[in-house]
Design an enzyme around this catalytic site. Structure first.
Site, mmCIF file in Angstrom:
data_model
loop_
_atom_site.group_PDB
_atom_site.id
_atom_site.type_symbol
_atom_site.label_atom_id
_atom_site.label_comp_id
_atom_site.label_asym_id
_atom_site.label_seq_id
_atom_site.Cartn_x
_atom_site.Cartn_y
_atom_site.Cartn_z
ATOM 1 N N GLU A 173 0.818 -1.096 0.090
ATOM 2 C CA GLU A 173 0.105 -0.097 0.018
ATOM 3 C C GLU A 173 0.954 1.400 0.116
ATOM 4 O OE1 GLU A 173 -3.800 1.503 2.564
ATOM 5 O OE2 GLU A 173 -3.236 -0.390 2.985
ATOM 6 N N GLU A 181 -2.290 0.628 13.611
ATOM 7 C CA GLU A 181 -3.273 1.037 12.760
ATOM 8 C C GLU A 181 -4.822 0.749 13.277
ATOM 9 O OE1 GLU A 181 -4.902 0.358 8.108
ATOM 10 O OE2 GLU A 181 -3.991 -1.032 9.054
#
Length: 912
Positions: free
Chosen positions: A506, A782
């Site tokens: 990502e 996260e």
């Protein structure tokens, strides 16, 4: 030492006249406290520390002054030397107290123009400083016509769909024909590059030229290579790697060649001789190419290096190397109008970390534990036989005693080195980066434990080399570790762009993440240049209708993120992030540059909301990663996503009105001010009851209403009470996601519930900030529970252990717990307002403002709150202690005491 000895000692030294006078006077009057002399730092230019190759013809100038307490600048003078033989050019004194980003006083610099600048300041008391040390600024190539270089690369055929493409190295020889006065190398690439000149590395930057929307903006860097040019024969060589330009990008299978299939170098070496003549050596079809010792490279998968190839190419970047069997290059035109100078620092190695342990896993694998989740690469020193194959596989966490790579998804995150044999070899990958704490090592030829102990395997930390500007400490070691985790996550994710995660497939520049974190980032580091550059890319990638992408630069996605749709909190980076930078760095030019982008965004939302001013339709991420959301649906939060969207509509409209007012666009300011008021009324009517209870009875909903000033004084207290109740009902655990987390502690303290805010901060059970700390986390995660209490990794597909967004609470630690915040843009005035609580007995913060170091430190002892504040020269301060009237202070250090029973007027104390 007597006076004469002092004079003799310093007469031939570099000590300035004012310092000599100060020392002599101190000897003559030993019993008198003397005021400190006035001194000025060497100037800086725009937002760069290194002003070589600057992209501005008339760069603004800043300096910092050290002076006696309370001293104020009344005027300044600038002196500029534009050539080696020119006398200094003086300018009339400017009556001004400004010392940050003052206008360039001279004719604009031409391309390659160079000037040395000094500053002298005079105070309101008539006392003046000496001239500062000179600082040199040099313009880069400011006009497209300055460029002669073509984009050159290898000519052999490759499979464009493959991740196994073999990068090239390039070379060219040239002659230097006399005494060299100066030499500059201007470089960029399609892909990544490193340059060698006569066998020596040029520069210390990494992953250059970084990631921008390459078709519109491609950065080049300027290097001073004067000392590397030899009389006679010279050679220049270049390493190339896929990087962001043509390497695999994006989720799962990803995409390749998003910006082109080629791997090309653009380089222009300009040698100016003592006689004034100039030679230019630019990339063209005379260069030669060969397959690199780097067999394959990619951001996600890592790098494979064959040292046997390198041995066969020994001396390839030195003159005299036989390149007769190398390939001709292919040359192509690149529009030079798209080449831009950098506005911030490059990526560099900023730290080395040694392993703290060498583990043997249940399967028998050998794993290095570096003790810290970090971003970078591993450097090795190794001896063995030709063809020995060392493999380094990285991961952030262990599970069941083995490195756990599921969170990496399809990123292989593996580096491989094939030895040349014949002695000690040293290697570090060039064109990749990994997020890791653990490294599994296979194929090591020798004693791995001994090698680790002797420093033969070292993690090298890479990020954009921003200047550190902010620090925090307190009496609770867990909170200090939390703050340190925020710093590490920022470092790891500020690698050329503000990314979301550095380890998996990502690593993109999510707009919502930086929108909530920009204030924290701006305290910890000088991000002014880096983020102002990234905001320009945001404006480039913005759609014609005003839609702001989810991430910048834009890459496609197989689902969800393509096509681009407008989303609250993420799109609001166009308005809120420029304002955050203005508030922290005091540069209205950032607002001017981003104004049209911000206006287009607000006008788009105005159209989407329609006459009722409620943005209550369409796709939204809402309070992303609320801890109650299921792992496979992180947008399913407690707070109504349309409430979130409308709150952000109000906030962006209000901020845009303020931007317009700063820029003198008074009609726009009035228009968007009215719009903000209309949205606020619509928000109240739709989402807030007469008793202050909200239709979405969630922590994030109340936090938005309070922090964004969407409820008036009549409802604000009730909203705060309900928010505190929700915190208590949740067991003092976090119940907010990306949107609510940066706001909830502020909303609680602003409405008189600091104890509830501290209860959130100090909670150690999941979900909470300190849960990760207790679990051994060394970065911000996260998810609140990226690692579950049983030690297994959260089953969600998005499970990064290095993700700064939820660390935005650090801004509250700086502003509220320690009590240091800007009261006006750029810290021209500073608010010192500590709010002790939570059982903390002391806390402090320091920040290197544009004017100098500001600091606050408080301590609770025997019922007394003692506070010391430091205000830099050029700034003023406002001290606000709980239960006391504000006190205005000037520059210098000031100490206060107040009775700590909740009330009491602070008593000024003399500084020791």
């Amino acid at each position: 030492m007597n006076v004469f000895a002092t004079v003799n000692e310093y007469a031939d030294s570099d000590v300035k006249l004012w310092e000599l006078s100060y020392r002599v006077t101190a000897l003559l009057l030993p019993d008198r406290e003397l005021p400190l002399p006035i001194s000025v730092t060497a100037p800086t230019f725009e937002h760069v520390r290194e002003a070589l190759g600057i992209g501005v013809a008339a760069p603004r100038i800043s300096w910092k002054t050290a002076a006696p307490d309370g001293w104020t600048q009344a005027s300044y003078e600038l002196r500029i030397i534009r050539g080696a033989e020119e006398a200094p050019r003086g300018f009339d004194p400017v009556t001004s107290s400004e010392s940050v980003l003052v206008p360039w006083p001279d004719d604009p610099l031409p391309s390659r123009g160079r000037a040395a600048v000094q500053v002298r300041v005079t105070g309101a008391d008539g006392a003046a400083s000496d001239w500062s040390e000179p600082a040199v600024v040099e313009a880069g190539l400011l006009e497209p016509s300055d460029w002669a270089a073509l984009a050159v690369g290898a000519s052999w055929e490759e499979d464009p769909a493959s991740d196994e493409r073999h990068p090239s190295i390039l070379r060219r020889e040239f002659e230097a024909r006399g005494e060299v006065a100066a030499a500059r190398l201007y470089v960029t690439a399609h892909g990544l590059y490193e340059i060698e000149l006569n066998g020596r590395r040029v520069g210390d930057d990494a992953m250059s030229p970084g990631w921008t929307p390459y078709r519109s903006r491609l950065r080049y860097r300027t290097y001073d290579v004067t000392e590397q040019i030899a009389d006679g024969s010279n050679a220049i060589g270049a390493w190339l790697g896929d990087g962001w330009y043509r390497g695999r990008l994006g989720w799962y299978r990803g995409f390749r060649n998003l910006y082109g299939h080629d791997l090309s170098l653009l380089a222009q070496l300009e040698i100016r001789y003592a006689d004034g003549t100039v030679d230019v050596v630019a990339t063209d079809d005379s260069w030669r190419a060969a397959p690199s010792p780097i067999v394959r490279s990619g951001n996600y998968d890592g790098e494979v290096y064959d040292a046997r190839i390198a041995a066969a190419l020994n001396g390839w970047s030195r003159p005299g190397f036989d390149d007769s069997d190398w390939h001709r290059v292919v040359a192509a035109h690149r529009d030079p109008a798209t080449l831009v100078a950098p506005e911030g620092p490059p990526v560099r190695c900023t730290q080395e970390v040694a392993p703290v342990a060498v583990l043997t896993t249940p399967s028998g694998a050998r794993v290095l534990d570096f003790g810290q989740n970090l971003v970078g690469r591993v450097r090795i020193r190794v001896s063995g036989s030709a063809g020995d194959h060392v493999v380094l596989r990285t991961a952030e966490v262990l599970q069941d005693g083995e490195i756990y790579t599921r969170p990496l998804r399809t990123a292989k995150s593996t580096d491989e080195y094939l030895l040349a044999g014949g002695g000690l070899e040293e290697w570090e990958p060039r064109f990749t980066f990994h997020g890791f704490r653990y490294v599994e090592v296979t194929g090591w030829p020798g004693d791995l434990d001994a090698a680790a102990a002797s420093g033969d395997l070292v993690a090298r930390v890479y990020h954009t080399d921003m200047e550190r500007t902010g620090w925090f400490s307190c009496s609770d070691p867990l909170v200090e570790r939390l703050h340190e985790n925020v710093v590490w996550s920022m470092r790891g994710n500020f690698l050329d762009i503000p990314t979301d995660c550095p380890q998996r497939d990502e690593r993109v520049g999510w707009t919502g993440d930086i929108q909530v974190f920009a204030s924290t980032a701006s305290f910890l580091y000088d991000v002014s240049g880096m983020l102002s550059s990234w905001l320009k890319d945001l404006a480039i990638e913005q759609l014609p209708d005003g839609t702001v992408p989810w991430y910048v630069p834009v890459i496609p996605a197989h689902r969800m993120w393509t096509p681009i749709r407008p989303g609250a909190a993420w799109g609001d980076a166009a308005t809120l992030t420029p304002w955050d930078l203005y508030e922290r760095f005091g540069d209205p030019r950032i607002l001017e540059t981003q104004y049209e982008s911000a206006r287009k965004w607000v006008e788009l939302v105005e159209r989407l909301a329609g006459p009722d001013r409620l943005w209550n339709e369409g796709f939204q991420l809402g309070d992303w990663l609320d801890p109650s959301a299921p792992p496979d649906d992180p947008a399913d939060a407690r707070a109504d996503r349309y409430l979130v969207a409308t709150a952000y509509f109000a906030r962006s409209s209000e901020r845009l009105a303020r931007m317009a007012e700063v820029l003198g666009r008074h009609e726009d300011a009035a228009r968007f001010g009215r719009l903000a008021a209309e949205v606020r009324r619509a928000f109240l009517d739709a989402y807030v009851g007469e008793d202050g209870r909200m239709t979405s009875d969630a922590q994030t909903a109340y936090s938005l209403a309070i922090a964004f000033d969407l409820v008036g004084d009549d409802l604000r207290e009730a909203a705060g009470v309900r928010l505190a109740e929700l915190v208590e009902e949740a067991g003092h655990r976090i119940a907010t996601g990306f949107v609510g987390t940066p706001l909830v502690c502020d909303a609680l303290t602003a409405t008189g519930h600091p104890d509830a805010a501290y209860s959130l901060l100090l909670q150690e059970d999941a979900p909470s900030w300190l849960y990760a700390v207790r679990q051994g986390g060394t970065t911000i995660w996260e998810r609140w529970d990226s690692l579950l209490p049983d030690g297994t990794v959260n089953p969600g597909k998005m499970t990064s252990f290095n993700h700064y967004a939820l660390g935005a609470v650090a801004d509250w630690l700086h502003r509220v717990v320690a009590g240091l915040a800007p009261a006006s843009p750029g810290y021209r005035s500073i608010r010192f307002a500590p709010r002790p609580g939570g059982g903390l007995t002391h806390a402090s913060a320091e920040h290197e403002t544009p004017y100098g170091r500001a600091a606050v430190a408080w301590r609770l002892e025997d019922g007394t709150l003692s506070v010391e504040v430091t205000v830099p020269t050029g700034s003023g301060g406002m001290v606000e202690l709980p239960g006391s009237e504000p006190v205005i202070v000037g520059s210098g250090t000031h100490t206060f005491e107040a009775a700590w029973a909740g009330e009491g007027r602070p008593v000024p104390m003399a500084r020791p």
